[in-house]
Design a protein around this motif. Structure first.
Motif, PDB file in Angstrom:
ATOM      1  N   ALA A 113       0.833  -1.208   0.000  1.00  0.00           N
ATOM      2  CA  ALA A 113       0.000   0.000   0.000  1.00  0.00           C
ATOM      3  C   ALA A 113       0.866   1.257   0.000  1.00  0.00           C
ATOM      4  CB  ALA A 113      -0.935  -0.010   1.206  1.00  0.00           C
ATOM      5  N   LEU A 114       1.926   1.255   0.788  1.00  0.00           N
ATOM      6  CA  LEU A 114       2.829   2.409   0.846  1.00  0.00           C
ATOM      7  C   LEU A 114       3.473   2.668  -0.512  1.00  0.00           C
ATOM      8  CD1 LEU A 114       4.460   1.583   4.294  1.00  0.00           C
ATOM      9  CD2 LEU A 114       3.338   3.769   3.757  1.00  0.00           C
ATOM     10  N   LEU A 115       3.879   1.599  -1.178  1.00  0.00           N
ATOM     11  CA  LEU A 115       4.525   1.754  -2.486  1.00  0.00           C
ATOM     12  C   LEU A 115       3.538   2.288  -3.526  1.00  0.00           C
ATOM     13  CD1 LEU A 115       6.721  -1.483  -2.617  1.00  0.00           C
ATOM     14  CD2 LEU A 115       7.541   0.878  -2.412  1.00  0.00           C
ATOM     15  N   MET A 116       2.313   1.765  -3.480  1.00  0.00           N
ATOM     16  CA  MET A 116       1.307   2.243  -4.427  1.00  0.00           C
ATOM     17  C   MET A 116       1.018   3.722  -4.185  1.00  0.00           C
ATOM     18  SD  MET A 116       0.306  -0.246  -6.521  1.00  0.00           S
ATOM     19  CE  MET A 116      -1.412  -0.244  -7.025  1.00  0.00           C
ATOM     20  N   LEU A 117       0.942   4.106  -2.914  1.00  0.00           N
ATOM     21  CA  LEU A 117       0.723   5.511  -2.569  1.00  0.00           C
ATOM     22  C   LEU A 117       1.878   6.370  -3.098  1.00  0.00           C
ATOM     23  CD1 LEU A 117      -0.565   7.901  -0.998  1.00  0.00           C
ATOM     24  CD2 LEU A 117       0.681   7.117   1.029  1.00  0.00           C
ATOM     25  N   ALA A 118       3.091   5.898  -2.864  1.00  0.00           N
ATOM     26  CA  ALA A 118       4.265   6.661  -3.303  1.00  0.00           C
ATOM     27  C   ALA A 118       4.310   6.763  -4.825  1.00  0.00           C
ATOM     28  CB  ALA A 118       5.532   6.012  -2.774  1.00  0.00           C
TER      29      ALA A 118
ATOM     30  N   ASP B 257       0.714 -10.043 -13.065  1.00  0.00           N
ATOM     31  CA  ASP B 257       0.111 -11.370 -13.156  1.00  0.00           C
ATOM     32  C   ASP B 257      -1.156 -11.433 -12.294  1.00  0.00           C
ATOM     33  OD1 ASP B 257       1.090 -11.619 -10.593  1.00  0.00           O
ATOM     34  OD2 ASP B 257       2.837 -12.781 -11.223  1.00  0.00           O
ATOM     35  N   ALA B 258      -1.848 -12.552 -12.414  1.00  0.00           N
ATOM     36  CA  ALA B 258      -3.186 -12.670 -11.826  1.00  0.00           C
ATOM     37  C   ALA B 258      -3.185 -12.411 -10.317  1.00  0.00           C
ATOM     38  CB  ALA B 258      -3.753 -14.057 -12.118  1.00  0.00           C
ATOM     39  N   ARG B 259      -2.101 -12.828  -9.643  1.00  0.00           N
ATOM     40  CA  ARG B 259      -2.109 -12.698  -8.179  1.00  0.00           C
ATOM     41  C   ARG B 259      -2.130 -11.230  -7.746  1.00  0.00           C
ATOM     42  NH1 ARG B 259       3.157 -11.266  -6.204  1.00  0.00           N
ATOM     43  NH2 ARG B 259       4.148 -10.720  -8.154  1.00  0.00           N
ATOM     44  N   MET B 260      -1.621 -10.330  -8.608  1.00  0.00           N
ATOM     45  CA  MET B 260      -1.557  -8.915  -8.234  1.00  0.00           C
ATOM     46  C   MET B 260      -2.924  -8.227  -8.283  1.00  0.00           C
ATOM     47  SD  MET B 260       1.478  -8.196  -7.275  1.00  0.00           S
ATOM     48  CE  MET B 260       1.419  -6.391  -7.202  1.00  0.00           C
ATOM     49  N   ILE B 261      -3.844  -8.773  -9.103  1.00  0.00           N
ATOM     50  CA  ILE B 261      -5.131  -8.105  -9.274  1.00  0.00           C
ATOM     51  C   ILE B 261      -5.860  -7.979  -7.944  1.00  0.00           C
ATOM     52  CG2 ILE B 261      -7.391  -8.281 -10.408  1.00  0.00           C
ATOM     53  CD1 ILE B 261      -5.926  -9.654 -12.745  1.00  0.00           C
ATOM     54  N   ARG B 262      -5.745  -9.030  -7.139  1.00  0.00           N
ATOM     55  CA  ARG B 262      -6.383  -9.035  -5.816  1.00  0.00           C
ATOM     56  C   ARG B 262      -5.821  -7.888  -4.960  1.00  0.00           C
ATOM     57  NH1 ARG B 262      -4.955 -12.132  -1.625  1.00  0.00           N
ATOM     58  NH2 ARG B 262      -3.395 -13.094  -2.954  1.00  0.00           N
ATOM     59  N   ILE B 263      -4.512  -7.700  -5.048  1.00  0.00           N
ATOM     60  CA  ILE B 263      -3.854  -6.649  -4.257  1.00  0.00           C
ATOM     61  C   ILE B 263      -4.322  -5.270  -4.720  1.00  0.00           C
ATOM     62  CG2 ILE B 263      -1.607  -5.608  -3.706  1.00  0.00           C
ATOM     63  CD1 ILE B 263      -0.418  -8.458  -3.960  1.00  0.00           C
ATOM     64  N   TYR B 264      -4.358  -5.070  -6.046  1.00  0.00           N
ATOM     65  CA  TYR B 264      -4.804  -3.768  -6.563  1.00  0.00           C
ATOM     66  C   TYR B 264      -6.240  -3.493  -6.144  1.00  0.00           C
ATOM     67  CZ  TYR B 264      -0.790  -4.466  -9.701  1.00  0.00           C
ATOM     68  OH  TYR B 264       0.455  -4.706 -10.207  1.00  0.00           O
ATOM     69  N   ARG B 265      -7.079  -4.534  -6.186  1.00  0.00           N
ATOM     70  CA  ARG B 265      -8.492  -4.350  -5.866  1.00  0.00           C
ATOM     71  C   ARG B 265      -8.645  -3.961  -4.402  1.00  0.00           C
ATOM     72  NH1 ARG B 265     -11.252  -9.321  -7.447  1.00  0.00           N
ATOM     73  NH2 ARG B 265     -10.758  -8.683  -9.577  1.00  0.00           N
ATOM     74  N   LYS B 266      -7.881  -4.663  -3.560  1.00  0.00           N
ATOM     75  CA  LYS B 266      -7.909  -4.378  -2.120  1.00  0.00           C
ATOM     76  C   LYS B 266      -7.537  -2.917  -1.834  1.00  0.00           C
ATOM     77  CE  LYS B 266      -6.764  -7.851   1.377  1.00  0.00           C
ATOM     78  NZ  LYS B 266      -5.687  -8.828   1.644  1.00  0.00           N
ATOM     79  N   LEU B 267      -6.575  -2.425  -2.612  1.00  0.00           N
ATOM     80  CA  LEU B 267      -6.110  -1.061  -2.391  1.00  0.00           C
ATOM     81  C   LEU B 267      -7.022  -0.037  -3.075  1.00  0.00           C
ATOM     82  CD1 LEU B 267      -2.289  -1.620  -2.935  1.00  0.00           C
ATOM     83  CD2 LEU B 267      -3.435  -1.102  -0.789  1.00  0.00           C
ATOM     84  N   GLY B 268      -7.918  -0.524  -3.903  1.00  0.00           N
ATOM     85  CA  GLY B 268      -8.842   0.378  -4.574  1.00  0.00           C
ATOM     86  C   GLY B 268      -8.212   1.156  -5.700  1.00  0.00           C
ATOM     87  N   TRP B 269      -7.152   0.640  -6.294  1.00  0.00           N
ATOM     88  CA  TRP B 269      -6.522   1.319  -7.443  1.00  0.00           C
ATOM     89  C   TRP B 269      -6.203   0.266  -8.508  1.00  0.00           C
ATOM     90  CZ3 TRP B 269      -1.116   3.973  -7.996  1.00  0.00           C
ATOM     91  CH2 TRP B 269      -1.149   4.847  -9.110  1.00  0.00           C
ATOM     92  N   CYS B 270      -7.198  -0.019  -9.335  1.00  0.00           N
ATOM     93  CA  CYS B 270      -7.061  -1.073 -10.341  1.00  0.00           C
ATOM     94  C   CYS B 270      -6.632  -0.484 -11.679  1.00  0.00           C
ATOM     95  CB  CYS B 270      -8.382  -1.807 -10.525  1.00  0.00           C
ATOM     96  SG  CYS B 270      -8.786  -2.821  -9.094  1.00  0.00           S
ATOM     97  N   PRO B 271      -5.807  -1.211 -12.413  1.00  0.00           N
ATOM     98  CA  PRO B 271      -5.428  -0.734 -13.735  1.00  0.00           C
ATOM     99  C   PRO B 271      -6.525  -1.024 -14.749  1.00  0.00           C
ATOM    100  CG  PRO B 271      -4.402  -2.841 -13.294  1.00  0.00           C
ATOM    101  CD  PRO B 271      -5.178  -2.492 -12.059  1.00  0.00           C
ATOM    102  N   LYS B 272      -6.530  -0.234 -15.817  1.00  0.00           N
ATOM    103  CA  LYS B 272      -7.363  -0.553 -16.969  1.00  0.00           C
ATOM    104  C   LYS B 272      -6.575  -1.585 -17.776  1.00  0.00           C
ATOM    105  CE  LYS B 272      -9.215   1.425 -21.168  1.00  0.00           C
ATOM    106  NZ  LYS B 272      -9.034   2.483 -22.144  1.00  0.00           N
ATOM    107  N   VAL B 273      -7.152  -2.753 -17.986  1.00  0.00           N
ATOM    108  CA  VAL B 273      -6.429  -3.832 -18.656  1.00  0.00           C
ATOM    109  C   VAL B 273      -6.397  -3.586 -20.169  1.00  0.00           C
ATOM    110  CG1 VAL B 273      -6.370  -6.308 -19.094  1.00  0.00           C
ATOM    111  CG2 VAL B 273      -7.012  -5.453 -16.831  1.00  0.00           C
ATOM    112  N   LEU B 274      -5.206  -3.600 -20.741  1.00  0.00           N
ATOM    113  CA  LEU B 274      -5.046  -3.381 -22.184  1.00  0.00           C
ATOM    114  C   LEU B 274      -5.093  -4.697 -22.949  1.00  0.00           C
ATOM    115  CD1 LEU B 274      -2.068  -0.845 -22.115  1.00  0.00           C
ATOM    116  CD2 LEU B 274      -4.493  -0.327 -22.407  1.00  0.00           C
ATOM    117  N   GLY B 275      -4.725  -5.772 -22.263  1.00  0.00           N
ATOM    118  CA  GLY B 275      -4.731  -7.069 -22.912  1.00  0.00           C
ATOM    119  C   GLY B 275      -4.202  -8.120 -21.959  1.00  0.00           C
ATOM    120  N   THR B 276      -4.602  -9.378 -22.168  1.00  0.00           N
ATOM    121  CA  THR B 276      -4.228 -10.473 -21.267  1.00  0.00           C
ATOM    122  C   THR B 276      -3.844 -11.692 -22.080  1.00  0.00           C
ATOM    123  OG1 THR B 276      -5.769  -9.673 -19.591  1.00  0.00           O
ATOM    124  CG2 THR B 276      -5.070 -11.949 -19.374  1.00  0.00           C
ATOM    125  N   GLN B 277      -2.873 -12.428 -21.564  1.00  0.00           N
ATOM    126  CA  GLN B 277      -2.539 -13.710 -22.176  1.00  0.00           C
ATOM    127  C   GLN B 277      -2.508 -14.765 -21.072  1.00  0.00           C
ATOM    128  OE1 GLN B 277       1.396 -14.537 -24.068  1.00  0.00           O
ATOM    129  NE2 GLN B 277       0.217 -14.469 -25.955  1.00  0.00           N
TER     130      GLN B 277
END
Lengths: 210, 236
Positions: A117-122, A140-160
């Motif tokens: 959270a501190l790093l995302m804030l910074a 990767d997929a495991r990070m999405i949960r972290i972004y969601r928890k922090l309330g700052w999700c990326p707009k996905v451009l594409g996935t493989q």
């Protein structure tokens, strides 16, 4: 505390520097089994570390590396365009977009979620402070949960890939409104984030005026 | 915002480095600044500058090789974030002497620089400077941080394009917002509708349209949409 340091400033912070490279080896090589190079010293380094990137580093109260991420402007060389262009049909080349890579939390950290959270804030403070519009990155997929928890999700451009093996390219919008929420999650004030930023990028005490 | 759009339009017409120089002079008047300088070093070491400084000062600067000690050059060429000159190190004796000379030559006491990292190791620096107090300057740069970032990169783009663009990345891609804007324009939406859809003001929208037009080398908005469609940059 958060430090914003270009690679050529790391010489003054040897403990942070080596700690970061060791923790990156532990996270990306040992734990996530990414195809990264670890040298004889146990440091994980790649060609982008040689481009004088800007690191955002959480320094623990004991002065060690608690976590970090790396930024490079998308107008120069980026991992997204060099290695992950298949993820998206969009070439990210924009003066107001910086690429973020090597998001890392020390395995020794007792409070990894808070450091994330501190790093995302910074990172958000960095973009807002410099007038950038977005950060770009691969995750990767495991990070999405972290972004969601922090309330700052990326707009996905594409996935493989699928499920846990999926990797995506995405864009995070820099918005001053995000700062308060991220600060609350990180357990610090927005003033603290502004202070980290000002200490790194603000004016020196010595006056320029002759 | 409108000024920025006008500036972009003017710059997009330039086809020679002399015209870029003229643009720099106009920019100084428009933004009411003491001086501006754009300086580029490409991957093969070739240099180019467009600036408003007095020619005697430029000659002296080159002759004395002041780039060696100029904190703006020395402090910025490894960076990529915009920086106020007060954040640079002016403490050494040689630097103080240089500063005194610069002030005598009409260089303002305030400055702000945008370092640019281009493709293939190209590097450029866009600086503005002015005579005013710290508070006025902080307000000036604070209000224009985004404009300055855009102008510096448009300048760099134009200079590289005129130089032959051999160092250019193969595709000059549109930013996500520029893409969204052109996509919506291509569907026939009005500017007011697009601004509302994207939750931005119409003046911001104009900046995106101009940005896209410049990147695509298009002569007007319709042309920009056509180029974007034909190159597959947007899908409707």
């Amino acid at each position: 505390m958060i430090r914003y340091l270009y690679a050529d400033q790391l010489g003054a912070y040897p403990k942070l520097h080596t700690g970061m490279l060791e923790d990156r080896a532990a996270q990306f090589h040992d734990r996530l089994k990414w195809d990264v190079t670890v040298d004889a010293n146990g440091y994980e380094r790649d060609q982008y570390d040689a481009l004088n990137p800007l690191y955002v580093i959480w320094e623990t109260p004991a002065g060690g590396h608690g976590g970090s991420m790396r930024f490079l402007p998308s107008t120069g060389r980026t991992m997204l365009n060099d290695f992950f262009s298949h993820l998206s049909d969009r070439v990210i080349f924009d003066e107001r977009i910086w690429e973020t890579t090597r998001f890392c939390v020390s395995p020794a950290a007792p409070d990894g979620a808070r450091i994330a959270a501190l790093l995302m804030l910074a990172g958000a403070q960095l973009g807002v402070g410099h007038g950038l519009t977005h950060a770009a990155g691969v995750f990767d997929a495991r990070m999405i949960r972290i972004y969601r928890k922090l309330g700052w999700c990326p707009k996905v451009l594409g996935t493989q890939g699928r499920g846990q093996d999926a990797i995506s390219a995405g864009l995070w919008t820099f918005d001053p409104d995000h700062l308060a929420r991220l600060a609350a999650k990180a357990g610090v004030s927005t003033e603290a984030a502004a202070h980290w930023y000002a200490r790194a990028f603000g004016h020196k005490q010595a006056q320029f005026a002759a | 915002m409108n000024r920025l759009v006008d500036m972009q339009e003017m710059l997009s017409q330039a086809t020679t480095l002399d015209e870029v120089q003229d643009f720099i002079i106009d920019l100084r008047a428009t933004y009411d600044l003491e001086h501006l300088v754009y300086h580029s070093v490409n991957s093969t070491g070739g240099q180019y500058a467009a600036l408003t400084y007095d020619s005697d000062w430029v000659a002296r600067y080159i002759c004395e090789d002041y780039a060696r000690i100029d904190p703006v050059v020395q402090g910025c060429y490894r960076l990529f974030h915009p920086i106020d000159w007060k954040a640079l190190d002016w403490t050494s004796k040689a630097t103080r002497a240089f500063l005194g000379e610069a002030a005598d030559a009409g260089v303002g006491n305030q400055g702000f620089s945008v370092p640019i990292r281009g493709p293939s190791g190209q590097f450029a620096l866009f600086s503005i400077n002015h005579k005013c107090n710290d508070d006025t300057w902080a307000r000036y740069t604070g209000e224009r941080a985004s404009d300055l970032l855009l102008i510096s990169h448009y300048l760099n783009e134009k200079a590289l394009q005129i130089e032959g663009a051999s160092t250019r990345a193969p595709t000059r891609s549109l930013s996500p917002r520029e893409k969204d804007t052109l996509t919506l324009l291509a569907t026939g939406a009005s500017r007011a509708n697009i601004a509302e859809t994207l939750q931005i003001s119409e003046s911001t929208l104009r900046v995106y349209i101009e940005g896209a037009r410049l990147k695509l080398g298009a002569s007007n908005t319709t042309h920009a949409v056509a180029v974007a469609l034909s190159h597959g940059l947007i899908v409707v």
